[in-house]
Scaffold this active site. Sequence first.
Site, mmCIF file in Angstrom:
data_model
loop_
_atom_site.group_PDB
_atom_site.id
_atom_site.type_symbol
_atom_site.label_atom_id
_atom_site.label_comp_id
_atom_site.label_asym_id
_atom_site.label_seq_id
_atom_site.Cartn_x
_atom_site.Cartn_y
_atom_site.Cartn_z
ATOM 1 N N ARG A 71 0.995 -1.010 0.170
ATOM 2 C CA ARG A 71 0.383 -0.007 0.205
ATOM 3 C C ARG A 71 0.868 1.134 0.118
ATOM 4 N NH1 ARG A 71 -3.046 1.789 3.794
ATOM 5 N NH2 ARG A 71 -1.444 1.525 5.625
ATOM 6 N N ARG B 228 -2.640 10.423 1.156
ATOM 7 C CA ARG B 228 -4.001 11.621 2.310
ATOM 8 C C ARG B 228 -3.940 12.549 1.650
ATOM 9 N NH1 ARG B 228 -0.296 11.668 7.387
ATOM 10 N NH2 ARG B 228 -0.251 9.222 8.124
ATOM 11 N N ARG C 290 19.553 -6.355 5.965
ATOM 12 C CA ARG C 290 19.715 -5.596 5.851
ATOM 13 C C ARG C 290 20.760 -4.777 6.373
ATOM 14 N NH1 ARG C 290 16.336 -2.574 3.440
ATOM 15 N NH2 ARG C 290 14.759 -3.196 4.733
ATOM 16 N N ARG D 224 18.766 8.953 4.307
ATOM 17 C CA ARG D 224 18.778 10.073 4.822
ATOM 18 C C ARG D 224 18.972 10.855 5.248
ATOM 19 N NH1 ARG D 224 13.908 8.002 8.754
ATOM 20 N NH2 ARG D 224 15.527 6.466 9.507
ATOM 21 N N GLU E 289 22.772 8.568 6.326
ATOM 22 C CA GLU E 289 21.835 6.823 6.364
ATOM 23 C C GLU E 289 22.209 6.568 4.804
ATOM 24 O OE1 GLU E 289 18.717 7.017 9.411
ATOM 25 O OE2 GLU E 289 17.969 5.276 7.752
ATOM 26 N N TYR F 220 11.370 -8.378 12.456
ATOM 27 C CA TYR F 220 11.269 -6.696 12.353
ATOM 28 C C TYR F 220 10.383 -6.700 13.597
ATOM 29 C CZ TYR F 220 11.425 -1.389 12.343
ATOM 30 O OH TYR F 220 11.321 -0.585 12.845
ATOM 31 N N ASP G 212 8.643 -3.323 15.719
ATOM 32 C CA ASP G 212 8.510 -1.595 16.902
ATOM 33 C C ASP G 212 8.994 -1.685 17.799
ATOM 34 O OD1 ASP G 212 8.813 0.320 14.042
ATOM 35 O OD2 ASP G 212 6.286 -0.421 13.725
HETATM 36 P P1 FAD Z 1 18.106 -4.808 20.220
HETATM 37 O O1 FAD Z 1 17.953 -3.767 21.132
HETATM 38 O O2 FAD Z 1 18.949 -5.446 19.435
HETATM 39 O O3 FAD Z 1 19.082 -5.545 22.086
HETATM 40 C C1 FAD Z 1 19.880 -6.572 22.326
HETATM 41 C C2 FAD Z 1 20.964 -6.736 22.904
HETATM 42 O O4 FAD Z 1 21.366 -8.047 22.984
HETATM 43 C C3 FAD Z 1 22.257 -6.056 22.022
HETATM 44 O O5 FAD Z 1 22.181 -5.061 23.362
HETATM 45 C C4 FAD Z 1 23.067 -7.087 22.817
HETATM 46 O O6 FAD Z 1 24.396 -6.302 22.187
HETATM 47 C C5 FAD Z 1 22.852 -7.895 23.046
HETATM 48 N N1 FAD Z 1 22.938 -9.242 22.863
HETATM 49 C C6 FAD Z 1 23.457 -9.967 21.605
HETATM 50 N N2 FAD Z 1 23.953 -10.992 21.772
HETATM 51 C C7 FAD Z 1 24.570 -11.024 22.796
HETATM 52 C C8 FAD Z 1 25.501 -11.929 23.467
HETATM 53 N N3 FAD Z 1 25.763 -13.248 22.912
HETATM 54 N N4 FAD Z 1 25.921 -11.496 24.796
HETATM 55 C C9 FAD Z 1 25.678 -10.237 25.257
HETATM 56 N N5 FAD Z 1 24.477 -9.435 24.774
HETATM 57 C C10 FAD Z 1 24.169 -9.639 23.662
HETATM 58 N N6 FAD Z 1 11.185 0.997 16.102
HETATM 59 C C11 FAD Z 1 10.078 1.536 16.778
HETATM 60 O O7 FAD Z 1 9.225 1.872 17.253
HETATM 61 N N7 FAD Z 1 9.999 3.667 16.081
HETATM 62 C C12 FAD Z 1 11.112 3.956 15.146
HETATM 63 O O8 FAD Z 1 11.248 4.818 14.787
HETATM 64 C C13 FAD Z 1 12.317 2.384 14.813
HETATM 65 N N8 FAD Z 1 13.403 2.488 14.397
HETATM 66 C C14 FAD Z 1 14.554 2.046 13.261
HETATM 67 C C15 FAD Z 1 15.310 2.354 12.816
HETATM 68 C C16 FAD Z 1 16.919 1.142 12.568
HETATM 69 C C17 FAD Z 1 17.402 1.702 11.951
HETATM 70 C C18 FAD Z 1 16.163 -0.107 12.945
HETATM 71 C C19 FAD Z 1 17.419 -1.306 12.979
HETATM 72 C C20 FAD Z 1 15.136 -0.078 14.163
HETATM 73 C C21 FAD Z 1 13.816 0.964 14.649
HETATM 74 N N9 FAD Z 1 12.939 -0.020 15.277
HETATM 75 C C22 FAD Z 1 12.203 1.193 15.799
HETATM 76 C C23 FAD Z 1 13.118 -1.662 15.597
HETATM 77 C C24 FAD Z 1 14.228 -0.880 17.598
HETATM 78 O O9 FAD Z 1 14.999 -0.359 17.246
HETATM 79 C C25 FAD Z 1 13.948 -2.482 17.846
HETATM 80 O O10 FAD Z 1 12.546 -2.457 18.304
HETATM 81 C C26 FAD Z 1 14.557 -3.077 19.520
HETATM 82 O O11 FAD Z 1 15.917 -1.705 18.819
HETATM 83 C C27 FAD Z 1 14.474 -4.088 19.559
HETATM 84 O O12 FAD Z 1 15.186 -4.449 20.803
HETATM 85 P P2 FAD Z 1 15.348 -5.112 21.342
HETATM 86 O O13 FAD Z 1 15.498 -5.745 22.543
HETATM 87 O O14 FAD Z 1 14.574 -6.838 20.595
HETATM 88 O O15 FAD Z 1 17.006 -5.934 20.010
#
Ligand code: FAD
Length: 371
Positions: A169, A173, A246, A277, A303, A351, A353
Amino acid sequence: MYDYLIVGAGLYGAVFAQKAIESGKSVLVIDKRKHIAGNVYTEKIEKINVHKYGAHIFHTNDLSVWNYVQKFAVFNRFTNSPIANYKGEIYSMPFNMYTFNKMWGVVTPEEAASKIAEQRKEIIGQPKNLEEQAISLVGRDIYEKLIKGYTEKQWGRECKELPSFIIKRLPVRLNYDNNYFNALYQGIPIGGYTKLVENMLKGIEVRLGVDYLENKDELDMLAEKVIYTGAIDAYFDYKLGALEYRSVRFETEVLDKTNFQGNAAVNYTDRETPWTRIIEHKWFEFGKDENGNDIPKTIISKEYSSEWKPGDEPYYPVNDEKNSELYNQYKKLADMENKVLFGGRLGEYKYYDMDQVIKAALLSAEKELSK
Ligand code: FAD
């Protein structure tokens, strides 16, 4: 002996840890990085909270998640209103009446709708690729100026070679609403995301710079159960193969000026500009420091979309058939690990948020902690 060892101090790990402590469990959180907050980490440089792993805007329709995060931060009124720069022409994103007026000089919603309808006619039958799909949704002009170059930079391939399903989609708007997200609640935690996660982890033991997989045996002995938020394929030593991602690369600069682009996010939608961007971090907090003063400098991040190879920072999972199948096989192995729960964007190869990852952690904590 701790009740839980939580691997990863990102949002998933922090929420789980917070809920576990709240219900009287003992918890140790570790992260291989030198900082907490995972990918939402913000670092204060020149009084500006810099989003180190990409711009993060909190938005949700889930009141329970919104109420939950309010306990750990005050959110400002930031609304995501990115703009597009096509060879020096500025357009409003998402596509709305400002965009259509600039593109065609149309003034009324009827005029805009009929212009789009006229241009969509070009595609007859089922769209065969992303280019045809985009034109069939919004017409050629918007496709050429605002979609084509940006998408090709993101995917490193021509739109004609990309499958049509990538764009299902394209919201059009017929009004002047510049708010990108259709979310009831939106904002940026004042003081940055690191502070938010720090508040979640208050009173919880956190060890940084500790890689779980490199010290697995001794760490496993410290706790009854493990909550693992690292990459699922890494946990199993990639024995079935590596899942693909990616990636994004950021080039961050401190500039000796107060205002570079007047907006947090500007998308460069032409093919020639190499970055997709530019983020100007100070605008997430309206250009003010924590005392409400103007900040004399500014920080921008360009970026770039980049191909991912093993060893690079994993950003976006590739949810195609091949990777989904591989993930399902790892998931079967994960389900057999009775001492370990897998969660978060890397643990579930999904993925998420921020609001979704928080919700997932809250649900899993509720299930686990009520046992
Ligand atoms: P993570 O934040 O990746 O945490 C996992 C942690 O585990 C990391 O700190 C890592 O170091 C640790 N880890 C991994 N392996 C090991 C190991 N072997 N030993 C010890 N530690 C380890 N969401 C939104 O709602 N709004 C946004 O605007 C938005 N923008 C984004 C932009 C980008 C470029 C990206 C990639 C994502 C975006 N997101 C956004 C999504 C958001 O980043 C995620 O929802 C969130 O970070 C996920 O949290 P998490 O705890 O699952 O993972």
